[in-house]
Design a protein around this motif. Sequence first.
Motif, short mmCIF file in Angstrom:
data_model
loop_
_atom_site.label_atom_id
_atom_site.label_comp_id
_atom_site.label_asym_id
_atom_site.label_seq_id
_atom_site.Cartn_x
_atom_site.Cartn_y
_atom_site.Cartn_z
N GLN A 384 58.66 28.86 44.16
CA GLN A 384 58.57 28.02 45.36
C GLN A 384 57.28 27.23 45.40
N ARG A 385 56.27 27.68 44.70
CA ARG A 385 54.99 26.99 44.71
C ARG A 385 54.92 25.84 43.71
N VAL A 386 55.87 25.77 42.79
CA VAL A 386 55.85 24.74 41.76
C VAL A 386 56.56 23.50 42.30
N PRO A 387 55.92 22.31 42.26
CA PRO A 387 56.58 21.08 42.72
C PRO A 387 57.90 20.86 41.98
N GLY A 388 58.94 20.47 42.71
CA GLY A 388 60.28 20.41 42.14
C GLY A 388 60.42 19.52 40.93
N HIS A 389 59.75 18.36 40.90
CA HIS A 389 59.93 17.43 39.79
C HIS A 389 58.69 17.34 38.91
N ALA A 390 57.77 18.28 39.07
CA ALA A 390 56.55 18.23 38.27
C ALA A 390 56.80 18.81 36.89
N PRO A 391 56.23 18.19 35.85
CA PRO A 391 56.35 18.77 34.51
C PRO A 391 55.60 20.09 34.44
N VAL A 392 56.20 21.08 33.80
CA VAL A 392 55.60 22.40 33.71
C VAL A 392 55.19 22.68 32.28
N SER A 393 53.92 22.93 32.07
CA SER A 393 53.44 23.26 30.74
C SER A 393 53.92 24.65 30.35
N PRO A 394 54.19 24.89 29.07
CA PRO A 394 54.66 26.21 28.66
C PRO A 394 53.65 27.30 29.01
N ALA A 395 54.15 28.47 29.34
CA ALA A 395 53.26 29.59 29.61
C ALA A 395 52.45 29.89 28.36
N PRO A 396 51.12 30.06 28.47
CA PRO A 396 50.27 30.21 27.28
C PRO A 396 50.54 31.49 26.50
N TRP A 397 51.16 32.50 27.14
CA TRP A 397 51.40 33.77 26.44
C TRP A 397 52.80 33.86 25.86
N ALA A 398 53.65 32.85 26.10
CA ALA A 398 55.06 32.97 25.76
C ALA A 398 55.44 32.06 24.60
N ALA A 399 56.21 32.60 23.67
CA ALA A 399 56.75 31.80 22.58
C ALA A 399 57.92 30.95 23.07
N SER A 400 58.56 31.40 24.15
CA SER A 400 59.66 30.66 24.74
C SER A 400 59.53 30.74 26.25
N ALA A 401 60.44 30.10 26.98
CA ALA A 401 60.37 30.12 28.44
C ALA A 401 60.47 31.54 28.96
N THR A 402 59.64 31.88 29.95
CA THR A 402 59.66 33.22 30.53
C THR A 402 60.42 33.18 31.86
N ALA A 403 60.51 34.33 32.48
CA ALA A 403 61.20 34.41 33.77
C ALA A 403 60.55 33.49 34.79
N PHE A 404 59.24 33.27 34.70
CA PHE A 404 58.56 32.43 35.67
C PHE A 404 59.04 30.99 35.56
N THR A 405 59.04 30.43 34.35
CA THR A 405 59.48 29.06 34.19
C THR A 405 60.98 28.92 34.41
N GLN A 406 61.74 29.93 34.02
CA GLN A 406 63.17 29.91 34.27
C GLN A 406 63.46 29.86 35.78
N ASP A 407 62.76 30.71 36.53
CA ASP A 407 62.95 30.72 37.99
C ASP A 407 62.58 29.38 38.60
N GLN A 408 61.56 28.75 38.04
CA GLN A 408 61.12 27.47 38.56
C GLN A 408 62.21 26.43 38.42
N HIS A 409 62.91 26.44 37.30
CA HIS A 409 63.94 25.44 37.10
C HIS A 409 65.19 25.73 37.92
N SER A 410 65.43 27.01 38.27
CA SER A 410 66.64 27.37 39.00
C SER A 410 66.41 27.49 40.50
N ALA A 411 65.16 27.36 40.95
CA ALA A 411 64.88 27.55 42.37
C ALA A 411 65.46 26.43 43.21
#
Length: 411
Positions: A384-411
């Motif tokens: 909910q804190r991530v702007p809806g249309h803002a580009p999201v940089s990959p999580a620095p610890w993740a080789a692929s999208a994590t639950a955080f970025t996934q939730d951001q796209h599905s919120a």
Amino acid sequence: MTDSWRDPQAILAGRPPGRTPVGFIVGIAVTATCAIVALGIDATQSFTAGEGATPFAIALPLALLPVPLLVALVLWMDRLEPEPRANLAFAFGWGAGIAALTALIVNTADLEYVTMPALGATNGEYVAATFGAPVVEETLKGLVLIGLLWRRRAEIDGPTDGIIYAAMVGLGFAMIENVGYYINAFVTPERGGIELLGYTFVLRGLVSPLLHPIFTSMTGLGVAYAASRRGGAPWAVGLGLLAAMILHGTWNGLSLYGTAGLVAAYLIMSCVLVALLVILVADRRRMIGLIRHCLPGYERTGLITDDDIAMLASLRERRLARAWARGIGGLGASAAMSDYQLAATELALARAKADRGVLDFNAFAAREHSLLSLMAVARRAFAQRVPGHAPVSPAPWAASATAFTQDQHSA
């Protein structure tokens, strides 16, 4: 979604979010009142000596000066699985208020009405300092740790927690005690004044500010051991308290023998401090091992991935994760990431306790549910804190999208 994610302790405790427990408010009020009374007793010493308010006005800032840095040091050691700030604040307040005031009254009465009349001034002071004060002070400081074991046993997950709580109690106690020492150094007729005050400040405020935390850490270790055993191991609490009294009495006794005694005392306490640091490092490795061992079983919930576990097992990666979250969604996203990290760590520790039989099935099931709920709520709060249309940089610890970025796209 409610705002309960802003108060993760509300989820853990099963209470309405944002409502401070009445018991905590009363406890802080009582400890603060006791601290003020203790300072008032110290202030009267200035006036009794005919020096007015000057010694107290000098002593109080000197006693307060190192406290913020020392508290910050304790909190820095408590980064992997931070204890509730309310518990730490109460522990500090107990040391500065109830323990300090009661010790001041009891020690003064013992010196004036028991040891000095029976043994004379010199011998009475030595016996009171070496045998009386350590028993009184370590018992009073240790009571709050025993109370945590009794009422908040689930919060004590290992030796680190015992040391952290003990350090906060000791810092609070030393702060108030030092005010009296500094005033006494200033007003002592035969050898007092600024010179003795400066020597006392260097000795107590700069060279040995961790003495009381070191003493009481022995009780903390005993309480931590008892919390990790199914039967409670009350003998460990008693043994830890006895060790605290012995260390305290050893310091007081040796310090009365001049420079040679102080050197010996410092050597002993330095060795104990090194041993405590070794315990802290070993316990951090233990907790990291539990994170890696216990959390993979929860990947099926969708709340955690292999990459997330690797992030949780590194203090550096945790810090980078919070910074990444803050860069994407501001302080609210960073707070959500902190909540997620705390809940996941607590989950691993609770799972380990259940495996050892320290937590029974029902207690663990309730705690597991609350922690998984907190992890889920923290992820949604992040999205909910991530702007809806803002580009999201990959999580620095993740080789692929994590639950955080996934939730951001599905919120």
